[in-house]
Scaffold this active site. Structure first.
Site, mmCIF file in Angstrom:
data_model
loop_
_atom_site.group_PDB
_atom_site.id
_atom_site.type_symbol
_atom_site.label_atom_id
_atom_site.label_comp_id
_atom_site.label_asym_id
_atom_site.label_seq_id
_atom_site.Cartn_x
_atom_site.Cartn_y
_atom_site.Cartn_z
ATOM 1 N N ASN A 17 0.827 -1.215 0.000
ATOM 2 C CA ASN A 17 0.000 0.000 0.000
ATOM 3 C C ASN A 17 0.859 1.262 0.000
ATOM 4 O OD1 ASN A 17 -2.419 -1.229 -0.221
ATOM 5 N ND2 ASN A 17 -3.052 -0.977 1.908
ATOM 6 N N CYS A 43 -7.633 2.642 3.332
ATOM 7 C CA CYS A 43 -6.357 1.934 3.453
ATOM 8 C C CYS A 43 -5.123 2.805 3.230
ATOM 9 C CB CYS A 43 -6.329 0.760 2.493
ATOM 10 S SG CYS A 43 -7.570 -0.467 2.878
#
Ligand code: UDX
Length: 587
Positions: free
Chosen positions: A217, A270
């Protein structure tokens, strides 16, 4: 036959459960929210996710929902932990939900004699499963991980808006395990899920598996902040276009084409949280992460770039009606968590703009944040109707085909800020006032940045000082001018009445800077037109012959600064009295 339970029915939990159920595997979903369970039991969804409703409907015989972790653990062989791990205010990760879930699973395991595998799918920082979750499970169950039950880290890479597709088509399976029994069981489960189809698998320890998710991420966030930085640069360079830059560099296989769309910044549940959590964690292990700090900083500032584009285009936002097209953090979701739209709308409100928002799915969620501070409009054309400016913040397909004629027809003036680059600049630059992330603005009228001073700045004080200490250069039916000499600089205060103009002039050796301090309106300087107001700054290049024409309805007061003395005539700044008596025309 294996039964799988899921603790936490957010996007990851519910989608994974539904996908397993659709493969004929028995599933039990658990959530602490009774409201969410009621919605699910009634055949509806607590959030929007493409294809999920159909999937749940088709697989309903393999799906049950419960509020009891104990029931779920007792009646399944494997439990996926899919609860949220949100950020705390300081950026660190909030482990409350995962601690509660671990406690309940541990208690349930204490009553279970059969071997059970606990799979951590929630995103947790490296070391959390070993140091926190394992400890809670062992304490509550009075059993040992690895020996009595399995404990696996199995991160997911699902994107909201395409999570069903992503579950069936992952690029990788990561299994973090410290023993072969549980690791093998989870690999076999996924193999069965994929009908023994080959799936690239990385088998590693739990801590590395946890870090893989964060690194993944953080890298995606880095790509986005990188391209947004290039976009910000493009906005300041003639003819540069970030979209073409991204397309070109994306063909380099070492870079790749994905996640190079410049925009208002990354949002969602996220990327923002994971980058911040890694930075926070780095402090605890005495490791400086300047790259990720910059990634985060670029992202925090990106909504301001959007505001700046709108403000420059409009010559200020105060009292202007701004139509926001799209508020979800990306298309095909109703999720607005950390959406750039929230920051943009907050800043518009601070600038006293009148905000109107539309979105195919996310308006109800937006209402929970802004309540009656803004207007919510279902139809995109109603949203545009009579607006002064439109900002496109989500790349919904239905906005991509809005025609220039529609913007022209519905809006007061077609001023468009395309923060997602979904419109064709070739067409829109010609037909409308169009500005976009990653493109230098090229409006038909040059409208400079104008700051609204919402704070109580007393501008009369410096103006009065110039009037008092300066030399009265001119006072007539068109304007009044006072000059203040500061060493090599001249600071001049001009009060230009409406529909009047200064005398034409130029400065041979320096440019002249105009600061507008009072009055709102349109002016012409040379052959350029500007909308000006308090805070506008205009620079006239050296040697350019120009005069300032006030085309508006109000008196304009501005300060100009130039090097040297007043052009053409050599005024006697020291001897105010003699000048005052001969004041007539200056400019
Ligand atoms: C992300 C990860 O992609 C996924 O692997 C992980 O499991 C969860 O987090 P998600 O948050 O659903 O998924 O959305 P994603 O598609 O990654 O987009 C995140 C944000 O980045 C959005 O606001 C999106 O608009 C923005 N984005 C994405 C860009 O601004 N430019 C891009 O090129 C791509």
């Amino acid at each position: 036959m294996v039964t799988i339970s899921f603790v936490g029915l957010g996007v990851v939990g519910l989608v994974t459960q539904a996908c397993f159920a659709s493969r004929g595997i028995n599933t039990i979903g658990v959530d602490a929210s009774k409201h969410k369970l009621d919605i699910l039991r009634s055949g509806n969804l607590p959030f929007y996710e493409p294809n999920l409703k159909e999937l749940i409907c088709d697989a309903c015989s393999n799906l049950t929902f419960s509020d009891s972790v104990r029931h779920a653990v007792e009646n399944s062989n494997i439990t996926f932990v899919t609860v949220g791990t949100p950020s705390k205010a300081d950026g660190s990760i909030d482990l409350l939900q995962i601690s509660e879930a671990s406690k309940a699973i541990g208690v349930a395991l204490s009553n279970k004699s059969r071997y059970h595998v606990v799979v951590i799918k929630s995103t947790v920082l490296p070391g959390t499963t070993d140091n926190v979750i394992k400890a809670i499970l062992e304490r509550e169950s009075r059993k040992s991980a690895e020996k009595d039950f399995g404990l696996i880290v199995n991160p997911e890479f699902l994107r909201e808006g395409s999570s069903v597709y992503d579950t069936f088509n992952p690029h990788l399976l990561v299994v973090g395990a410290t023993d072969n029994r549980s690791g093998g069981e989870i690999e076999r489960l996924w193999k069965k899920f994929f009908n023994n189809y080959f799936l690239r698998t990385i088998r590693t320890n739990r801590i590395t598996a946890e870090l893989i998710k964060y690194a993944n991420n953080a890298f995606l966030a880095t790509k986005i902040s990188f391209i947004n930085s290039i976009a910000n640069l493009c906005q300041r360079i003639d003819s540069a276009d970030v979209k073409e830059v991204a397309q070109a560099i994306g063909t380099d296989p070492r870079i790749g084409p994905l996640f190079l769309n410049a925009g208002p910044g990354y949002g969602g549940s996220c990327l923002p949280k994971d980058v911040k959590a890694l930075i926070k964690m780095s402090h605890f292990v005495s490791c400086h992460l300047p790259l990720l700090m910059a990634v985060d900083e670029v992202n925090e500032n990106q909504p301001k770039q959007v505001i700046e584009l709108a403000r420059n285009m409009m010559g200020g936002l105060k009292g202007k009606t701004v139509a926001i097209l799209g508020v979800a953090f990306k298309k095909d979701t109703d999720d607005i968590r950390e959406a750039p739209s929230i920051k943009v709308i907050r800043q518009l409100i601070e600038h006293q703009a009148i905000v109107r928002a539309t979105d195919p799915l996310a308006l109800e969620n937006l209402k929970k944040i802004f309540d009656d501070k803004i207007a919510y409009v279902k139809n995109k054309f109603d949203c545009l109707s009579n607006a002064d400016c439109c900002i496109i913040l989500t790349e919904w397909d239905e906005y991509k085909n809005i025609k220039a004629e529609d913007f022209i027809g519905y809006m007061k003036k077609p001023c468009i800020v395309d923060a997602r680059r979904i419109l064709d600049p070739q067409e829109f630059v010609v037909a409308t006032n169009y500005s976009a992330i990653g493109l230098k603005p090229s409006y038909k009228e040059t409208i400079p940045y104008r700051e609204e001073h919402t704070s109580e700045i007393d501008l009369d004080m410096p103006l009065n000082a110039i009037r008092k200490e300066g030399v009265l250069i001119a006072e007539n039916e068109r304007y009044t001018i006072h000059d203040l000499k500061l060493d090599e600089l001249t600071v001049s205060l001009t009060e230009l009445k409406k529909a009047q103009e200064t005398r034409g002039h130029s400065h041979a050796d320096c440019s002249e800077v105009y600061f507008f301090t009072q009055g709102d309106g349109k002016i012409q300087v040379g052959n350029r037109t500007y909308y000006v107001g308090q805070g506008s700054v205009i620079t006239v290049p050296r040697s350019e012959f120009h005069k300032v024409s006030n085309l508006g309805e109000q008196k304009l007061i501005f300060i100009t600064v130039f090097e040297g003395k007043r052009f053409s005539k050599n005024y006697d700044y020291e001897n105010k009295a003699s000048l005052k008596s001969t004041v007539a025309e200056a400019h």
